[in-house]
Design an enzyme around this catalytic site. Structure first.
Site, mmCIF file in Angstrom:
data_model
loop_
_atom_site.group_PDB
_atom_site.id
_atom_site.type_symbol
_atom_site.label_atom_id
_atom_site.label_comp_id
_atom_site.label_asym_id
_atom_site.label_seq_id
_atom_site.Cartn_x
_atom_site.Cartn_y
_atom_site.Cartn_z
ATOM 1 N N VAL A 145 49.875 -18.637 104.891
ATOM 2 C CA VAL A 145 50.827 -18.401 103.797
ATOM 3 C C VAL A 145 50.353 -19.116 102.526
ATOM 4 O O VAL A 145 50.360 -18.539 101.434
ATOM 5 C CB VAL A 145 52.253 -18.877 104.168
ATOM 6 C CG1 VAL A 145 53.198 -18.685 102.989
ATOM 7 C CG2 VAL A 145 52.779 -18.144 105.391
ATOM 8 N N ASP A 181 45.757 -29.685 101.875
ATOM 9 C CA ASP A 181 45.993 -29.635 103.318
ATOM 10 C C ASP A 181 45.607 -30.972 103.910
ATOM 11 O O ASP A 181 44.882 -31.764 103.285
ATOM 12 C CB ASP A 181 45.165 -28.504 103.956
ATOM 13 C CG ASP A 181 45.741 -28.032 105.279
ATOM 14 O OD1 ASP A 181 46.398 -26.964 105.301
ATOM 15 O OD2 ASP A 181 45.554 -28.726 106.308
ATOM 16 N N ARG A 209 55.221 -20.342 113.848
ATOM 17 C CA ARG A 209 55.831 -19.951 115.108
ATOM 18 C C ARG A 209 54.838 -19.242 116.010
ATOM 19 O O ARG A 209 54.071 -18.412 115.566
ATOM 20 C CB ARG A 209 56.975 -18.981 114.813
ATOM 21 C CG ARG A 209 58.258 -19.492 115.338
ATOM 22 C CD ARG A 209 59.447 -18.601 115.125
ATOM 23 N NE ARG A 209 59.344 -17.558 114.149
ATOM 24 C CZ ARG A 209 60.038 -16.432 114.226
ATOM 25 N NH1 ARG A 209 60.851 -16.232 115.242
ATOM 26 N NH2 ARG A 209 59.947 -15.521 113.286
ATOM 27 N N ARG A 221 62.306 -20.222 115.459
ATOM 28 C CA ARG A 221 62.069 -21.035 114.266
ATOM 29 C C ARG A 221 62.613 -22.440 114.486
ATOM 30 O O ARG A 221 62.072 -23.410 113.991
ATOM 31 C CB ARG A 221 62.788 -20.419 113.071
ATOM 32 C CG ARG A 221 62.138 -19.187 112.528
ATOM 33 C CD ARG A 221 62.731 -18.843 111.188
ATOM 34 N NE ARG A 221 62.201 -17.576 110.710
ATOM 35 C CZ ARG A 221 62.743 -16.400 111.008
ATOM 36 N NH1 ARG A 221 63.823 -16.323 111.738
ATOM 37 N NH2 ARG A 221 62.200 -15.294 110.562
ATOM 38 N N ASN A 253 58.165 -30.053 112.062
ATOM 39 C CA ASN A 253 57.989 -29.677 110.659
ATOM 40 C C ASN A 253 58.783 -30.569 109.709
ATOM 41 O O ASN A 253 58.373 -30.771 108.557
ATOM 42 C CB ASN A 253 58.321 -28.196 110.460
ATOM 43 C CG ASN A 253 57.173 -27.305 110.930
ATOM 44 O OD1 ASN A 253 56.119 -27.812 111.301
ATOM 45 N ND2 ASN A 253 57.367 -26.009 110.928
ATOM 46 N N ASN A 267 59.235 -23.348 107.916
ATOM 47 C CA ASN A 267 60.401 -23.113 108.786
ATOM 48 C C ASN A 267 60.715 -24.311 109.681
ATOM 49 O O ASN A 267 59.819 -25.092 109.972
ATOM 50 C CB ASN A 267 60.114 -21.895 109.688
ATOM 51 C CG ASN A 267 60.423 -20.590 108.987
ATOM 52 O OD1 ASN A 267 61.393 -20.496 108.243
ATOM 53 N ND2 ASN A 267 59.604 -19.593 109.239
ATOM 54 N N HIS A 269 67.946 -18.176 106.966
ATOM 55 C CA HIS A 269 66.771 -17.417 107.381
ATOM 56 C C HIS A 269 66.702 -17.544 108.893
ATOM 57 O O HIS A 269 66.439 -18.596 109.422
ATOM 58 C CB HIS A 269 65.530 -18.039 106.734
ATOM 59 C CG HIS A 269 64.283 -17.258 106.978
ATOM 60 N ND1 HIS A 269 64.194 -15.904 106.801
ATOM 61 C CD2 HIS A 269 63.049 -17.664 107.356
ATOM 62 C CE1 HIS A 269 62.958 -15.511 107.071
ATOM 63 N NE2 HIS A 269 62.249 -16.551 107.405
HETATM 64 N N1 LIG Z 1 60.318 -18.975 104.845
HETATM 65 C C1 LIG Z 1 59.731 -17.901 105.334
HETATM 66 O O1 LIG Z 1 60.218 -16.800 105.164
HETATM 67 C C2 LIG Z 1 58.432 -18.047 106.088
HETATM 68 C C3 LIG Z 1 57.616 -16.940 106.306
HETATM 69 C C4 LIG Z 1 56.398 -17.116 106.974
HETATM 70 C C5 LIG Z 1 56.018 -18.384 107.412
HETATM 71 N N2 LIG Z 1 56.870 -19.429 107.206
HETATM 72 C C6 LIG Z 1 56.510 -20.783 107.648
HETATM 73 O O2 LIG Z 1 55.503 -21.289 106.781
HETATM 74 C C7 LIG Z 1 54.746 -22.293 107.471
HETATM 75 C C8 LIG Z 1 53.263 -21.993 107.319
HETATM 76 O O3 LIG Z 1 52.908 -20.792 107.980
HETATM 77 P P1 LIG Z 1 51.366 -20.349 108.063
HETATM 78 O O4 LIG Z 1 51.340 -19.037 108.723
HETATM 79 O O5 LIG Z 1 50.711 -20.526 106.751
HETATM 80 O O6 LIG Z 1 50.810 -21.465 109.067
HETATM 81 P P2 LIG Z 1 49.306 -21.987 109.185
HETATM 82 O O7 LIG Z 1 49.216 -22.686 110.490
HETATM 83 O O8 LIG Z 1 48.342 -20.893 108.894
HETATM 84 O O9 LIG Z 1 49.176 -23.066 107.988
HETATM 85 C C9 LIG Z 1 49.860 -24.269 107.983
HETATM 86 C C10 LIG Z 1 48.940 -25.301 107.340
HETATM 87 O O10 LIG Z 1 49.687 -26.516 107.171
HETATM 88 C C11 LIG Z 1 48.743 -27.562 107.326
HETATM 89 N N3 LIG Z 1 49.400 -28.846 107.562
HETATM 90 C C12 LIG Z 1 49.968 -29.308 108.703
HETATM 91 N N4 LIG Z 1 50.432 -30.559 108.515
HETATM 92 C C13 LIG Z 1 50.142 -30.894 107.242
HETATM 93 C C14 LIG Z 1 50.362 -32.050 106.467
HETATM 94 N N5 LIG Z 1 50.989 -33.124 106.974
HETATM 95 N N6 LIG Z 1 49.938 -32.047 105.199
HETATM 96 C C15 LIG Z 1 49.307 -30.969 104.662
HETATM 97 N N7 LIG Z 1 49.068 -29.844 105.353
HETATM 98 C C16 LIG Z 1 49.483 -29.811 106.628
HETATM 99 C C17 LIG Z 1 47.877 -27.105 108.499
HETATM 100 O O11 LIG Z 1 46.654 -27.825 108.554
HETATM 101 C C18 LIG Z 1 47.702 -25.631 108.178
HETATM 102 O O12 LIG Z 1 46.533 -25.385 107.436
HETATM 103 C C19 LIG Z 1 55.278 -22.265 108.904
HETATM 104 O O13 LIG Z 1 56.252 -23.257 109.090
HETATM 105 C C20 LIG Z 1 55.925 -20.896 109.031
HETATM 106 O O14 LIG Z 1 56.899 -20.847 110.044
HETATM 107 C C21 LIG Z 1 58.039 -19.277 106.547
#
Ligand SMILES: NC(=O)c1ccc[n+]([C@@H]2O[C@H](COP(=O)([O-])OP(=O)(O)OC[C@H]3O[C@@H](n4cnc5c(N)ncnc54)[C@H](O)[C@@H]3O)[C@@H](O)[C@H]2O)c1
Length: 309
Positions: free
Chosen positions: A14, A34, A83, A89, A96, A121, A176
């Protein structure tokens, strides 16, 4: 005048896609952060190297150091675990919450005037964590979910009726998650409510597909969750703020009595502009919608209570 600066925390699916959209629109300089060393730097460099072909002058780079994010106008928080199939979630809650607290504290420290857009999430609960960790007012802590949920609803309406997505409009309220509240009587094709265009059982089927939209993609991908549409949603909010567009978009905001809810982040329509949430756009709900909205707010309240323990 300097270009705006947006920090995207989390260089995963994302985060990186959001960074790409912002940079390629030439909307702002982007810092991708990151915890994994090399990941944001690699993706940032890769994005920068696309600029001559895509043609934009936004500066994009990655870092593991929050000092590089100082003075950001907007901080988009996507860091956390995604997820997995079969995982709700809500299972993500505690893990998280720790991540969001830590990254928001560090980012807010060097960008005290930024607007936070939370994506991680479980969304509504993570907004609470972000607000507490930053100490920012409610105008500057906003959750991205409703834009995605309503985009999904619009997609399904367009598919069902064989019309352009551009002529669809959808209204989604609530948290959500499984308790989100699609408002079909305000969801339209060229201004005509879908309740007048489709039989009740088809409207219900589209509503249910919308509420399960995230899970549907997770089940297909098998590893990870949706990111193209979520990144598009985050981008739309960033654009509304940086261009002071006063867009009316469904976002998670801290309600202070609006819609009969006090002290909880729940998704409602708001006016998004340069100041962040400039107004909560209150509408009358039917008794049935009010009940569904309260149920949705109760689900958020339960998660916040778990976090407080
Ligand atoms: N609100 C929404 O509608 C919605 C939609 C899609 C995804 N999401 C959420 O967004 C989040 C990210 O999803 P994604 O698919 O990109 O996941 P992803 O695993 O591809 O990316 C998450 C990134 O966060 C990094 N990370 C973890 N801990 C960290 C920290 N302490 N500091 C900095 N970076 C850190 C990881 O190294 C990873 O690169 C998830 O929680 C997902 O559930 C929310």
């Amino acid at each position: 005048m300097a270009r705006n600066k947006v920090t995207v925390i989390g260089a995963g699916n994302v985060g990186a896609t959001t960074a790409q959209r912002i940079a390629e629109a030439g909307l702002a300089d982007v810092v991708l952060v990151d915890i994994v060393e090399g990941l944001p730097q690699g993706k940032g460099l890769d994005l920068a190297e696309a600029a001559p072909v895509v043609v934009h002058d936004a500066r994009v780079f990655g870092s593991n150091d929050y000092a590089d994010t100082a003075g950001s106008d907007i901080v988009v928080v996507t860091s956390g675990l995604a997820r997995q199939p079969g995982m709700s979630r809500d299972d993500l809650l505690t893990k998280n919450a720790g991540i969001v607290r830590s990254v928001v504290e560090q980012a807010a420290n060097v960008s005290p005037d930024a607007i936070l857009i939370v994506v991680t999430n479980p969304l509504d609960a993570m907004c609470h964590v972000a607000m507490e960790a930053s100490g920012f007012p409610r105008e500057r802590v906003i959750g991205m979910a409703g834009v995605l949920d309503s985009a999904r609803f619009r997609t399904f309406i367009a598919m069902e009726l064989g019309v352009s997505v551009e002529d669809t409009h959808a209204f989604v309220l609530g948290g959500h998650g499984d308790t989100m509240v699609p408002l079909s009587r305000y969801s339209t094709v060229a201004g005509v409510p879908i309740t007048e265009l489709l039989p009740a059982e088809r409207v219900k089927a589209l509503e249910e597909r919308t509420a399960n939209g995230g899970a549907e993609v997770v089940a297909l991908l098998k590893t990870g969750s949706a990111f193209y549409a979520p990144a598009a949603g985050a981008f739309e909010m960033v654009e509304a703020i940086l261009l002071d567009r006063k867009r009316v978009l469904p976002c998670a905001v801290m309600l202070r009595g609006e819609f009969g809810v006090d002290g909880l982040f729940v998704g409602v329509p708001v006016v998004l502009g340069a100041a962040g949430v400039e107004r909560v756009f209150e509408i009358e709900l039917t008794a049935e919608e009010q009940t569904a909205f309260r149920k949705s707010a109760d689900a958020v309240r339960e998660l916040v209570a778990v976090l407080a323990r």
